[in-house]
Design a protein around this motif. Structure first.
Motif, PDB file in Angstrom:
ATOM      1  N   VAL A  35       0.855  -1.188   0.000  1.00 33.41           N
ATOM      2  CA  VAL A  35       0.000   0.000   0.000  1.00 33.41           C
ATOM      3  C   VAL A  35       0.894   1.242   0.000  1.00 33.41           C
ATOM      4  O   VAL A  35       1.704   1.417   0.912  1.00 33.41           O
ATOM      5  N   MET A  36       0.761   2.075  -1.022  1.00 35.29           N
ATOM      6  CA  MET A  36       1.596   3.287  -1.132  1.00 35.29           C
ATOM      7  C   MET A  36       0.699   4.496  -1.320  1.00 35.29           C
ATOM      8  O   MET A  36      -0.254   4.452  -2.101  1.00 35.29           O
ATOM      9  N   ASP A  37       1.064   5.577  -0.608  1.00 36.60           N
ATOM     10  CA  ASP A  37       0.161   6.734  -0.540  1.00 36.60           C
ATOM     11  C   ASP A  37       0.622   7.955  -1.334  1.00 36.60           C
ATOM     12  O   ASP A  37      -0.004   9.014  -1.271  1.00 36.60           O
ATOM     13  N   VAL A  41       6.092   7.334   0.118  1.00 33.08           N
ATOM     14  CA  VAL A  41       6.827   6.947  -1.093  1.00 33.08           C
ATOM     15  C   VAL A  41       6.140   7.647  -2.260  1.00 33.08           C
ATOM     16  O   VAL A  41       4.944   7.937  -2.181  1.00 33.08           O
ATOM     17  N   PRO A  42       6.860   7.942  -3.339  1.00 35.24           N
ATOM     18  CA  PRO A  42       6.228   8.700  -4.431  1.00 35.24           C
ATOM     19  C   PRO A  42       5.027   8.026  -5.107  1.00 35.24           C
ATOM     20  O   PRO A  42       4.031   8.705  -5.385  1.00 35.24           O
ATOM     21  N   PRO A  43       5.043   6.722  -5.383  1.00 34.73           N
ATOM     22  CA  PRO A  43       3.891   6.153  -6.092  1.00 34.73           C
ATOM     23  C   PRO A  43       2.653   5.967  -5.206  1.00 34.73           C
ATOM     24  O   PRO A  43       2.741   5.944  -3.975  1.00 34.73           O
ATOM     25  N   ILE A  44       1.527   5.805  -5.870  1.00 31.81           N
ATOM     26  CA  ILE A  44       0.269   5.441  -5.210  1.00 31.81           C
ATOM     27  C   ILE A  44      -0.123   4.079  -5.790  1.00 31.81           C
ATOM     28  O   ILE A  44      -0.082   3.896  -7.018  1.00 31.81           O
ATOM     29  N   THR A  45      -0.465   3.137  -4.909  1.00 29.17           N
ATOM     30  CA  THR A  45      -0.902   1.835  -5.434  1.00 29.17           C
ATOM     31  C   THR A  45      -2.394   1.638  -5.198  1.00 29.17           C
ATOM     32  O   THR A  45      -3.218   2.004  -6.034  1.00 29.17           O
ATOM     33  N   PHE A  46      -2.740   1.101  -4.043  1.00 26.08           N
ATOM     34  CA  PHE A  46      -4.147   0.839  -3.736  1.00 26.08           C
ATOM     35  C   PHE A  46      -4.349   0.948  -2.235  1.00 26.08           C
ATOM     36  O   PHE A  46      -3.381   1.027  -1.477  1.00 26.08           O
ATOM     37  N   GLY A  47      -5.619   0.929  -1.830  1.00 26.46           N
ATOM     38  CA  GLY A  47      -5.923   1.051  -0.412  1.00 26.46           C
ATOM     39  C   GLY A  47      -6.764  -0.102   0.106  1.00 26.46           C
ATOM     40  O   GLY A  47      -6.748  -1.204  -0.478  1.00 26.46           O
ATOM     41  N   ASP A  63      -1.206  -9.843   4.020  1.00 31.28           N
ATOM     42  CA  ASP A  63      -0.082  -9.226   4.719  1.00 31.28           C
ATOM     43  C   ASP A  63       0.040  -7.796   4.166  1.00 31.28           C
ATOM     44  O   ASP A  63       0.553  -7.600   3.069  1.00 31.28           O
ATOM     45  N   CYS A  64      -0.482  -6.835   4.930  1.00 32.50           N
ATOM     46  CA  CYS A  64      -0.587  -5.461   4.401  1.00 32.50           C
ATOM     47  C   CYS A  64       0.567  -4.586   4.860  1.00 32.50           C
ATOM     48  O   CYS A  64       0.688  -4.280   6.058  1.00 32.50           O
ATOM     49  N   HIS A  65       1.390  -4.197   3.918  1.00 30.63           N
ATOM     50  CA  HIS A  65       2.586  -3.382   4.169  1.00 30.63           C
ATOM     51  C   HIS A  65       2.218  -1.933   3.869  1.00 30.63           C
ATOM     52  O   HIS A  65       2.105  -1.546   2.710  1.00 30.63           O
ATOM     53  N   LEU A  66       2.034  -1.143   4.931  1.00 32.78           N
ATOM     54  CA  LEU A  66       1.564   0.231   4.753  1.00 32.78           C
ATOM     55  C   LEU A  66       2.726   1.211   4.575  1.00 32.78           C
ATOM     56  O   LEU A  66       3.341   1.644   5.554  1.00 32.78           O
ATOM     57  N   MET A  67       2.988   1.563   3.335  1.00 38.80           N
ATOM     58  CA  MET A  67       4.003   2.590   3.040  1.00 38.80           C
ATOM     59  C   MET A  67       3.259   3.915   2.931  1.00 38.80           C
ATOM     60  O   MET A  67       3.058   4.467   1.847  1.00 38.80           O
ATOM     61  N   VAL A  68       2.808   4.375   4.103  1.00 41.32           N
ATOM     62  CA  VAL A  68       1.992   5.595   4.169  1.00 41.32           C
ATOM     63  C   VAL A  68       2.512   6.480   5.291  1.00 41.32           C
ATOM     64  O   VAL A  68       3.070   5.991   6.273  1.00 41.32           O
ATOM     65  N   LEU A  69       2.290   7.766   5.124  1.00 37.97           N
ATOM     66  CA  LEU A  69       2.816   8.754   6.064  1.00 37.97           C
ATOM     67  C   LEU A  69       2.081   8.749   7.405  1.00 37.97           C
ATOM     68  O   LEU A  69       2.679   8.990   8.451  1.00 37.97           O
TER      69      LEU A  69
END
Ligand code: DX5
Ligand code: ZN
Length: 214
Positions: A35-37, A41-47, A63-69
């Motif tokens: 998960v990217m926000d 990280v620069p890209p956005i994937t899904f939520g 297994d949810c890897h939250l790459m979010v601020l």
């Protein structure tokens, strides 16, 4: 026990349901959801919507890897969507607080550090975590090269876990893992292997998963 967690980041999102069914049939142990926000990280994937949609398609743990601020504002959504494990970055949150929040929803809790972050930042979390993750590439993109310095961090973390009586703790490694370097990753003490390209760019996913098991 070695577990393989293919990352759907490397797959075609337009048939995510079929993808997770195929992963289960091919012997995967977990489905790794990146998960990217667009901020951490620069890209956005899904939520969380993606997690909710694939949830009924497989019995594998998500297994949810939250790459979010701001992970604290998303825990509830991911928990209710059906996440089995939520991993938060030590760079952006107070792990004690976040673990309490995640636990409150009955979800397994995990913490992760980036390649440039000291592994010791995970030590306090080792007491209560269900899993700990080390990034072996800079987060944000699949298909990068494994950073070899990660091996020392894995060893250090495994030693620490043993020292505090947590030899049961799952140590996951994420990024650039191939059939060639997976042996070193496992030998260093990791037992949960994330693999995007190595699974989805292979002609035979079942074979790729079996080979990653070492
Ligand atoms: C990177 C992601 C990884 C990545 C792994 O930000 O967290 O899960 O997709 O992909 P590969 O295996 O291709 O490095
Ligand atoms: Zn990941």
């Amino acid at each position: 026990m070695i577990k393989i967690a293919p990352s759907i980041l490397a797959s075609d999102f337009s048939h995510a349901g079929e993808t997770v069914k195929a992963l289960e049939a091919c012997g995967a142990d977990l489905v790794h959801c990146d998960v990217m926000d667009g901020n951490f990280v620069p890209p956005i994937t899904f939520g969380a919507q993606m997690v909710r949609d694939i949830r009924p398609k497989t019995s594998l743990p998500l297994d949810c890897h939250l790459m979010v601020l701001h992970p604290e504002t998303h825990i509830e959504d991911f928990a209710k969507a059906g996440a089995d494990v939520i991993t938060v970055h030590a760079e952006v949150c107070d792990l004690v607080r976040l673990f309490r929040q995640i636990e409150g929803y009955g979800v397994k809790k995990s913490a992760v550090v980036n390649p440039e972050t000291d592994v010791e930042k995970l030590f306090p979390a080792a007491e209560t975590a269900d899993m700990l993750l080390l990034m072996s590439v800079h987060p944000g993109w699949g298909g990068q090269k494994f950073i070899p310095e990660t091996l020392k961090k894995i060893e250090k973390l495994r030693n620490r876990c043993e020292k505090i009586g947590r030899s049961d703790l799952d140590i996951e490694v994420d990024g650039g893992i191939t059939e060639e370097n997976v042996k070193d990753v496992i030998a260093a003490g990791a037992n949960v292997i994330v693999a995007g390209s190595a699974v989805f760019r292979s002609a035979d996913m079942a074979q790729a998963i079996a080979r990653l098991r070492g």
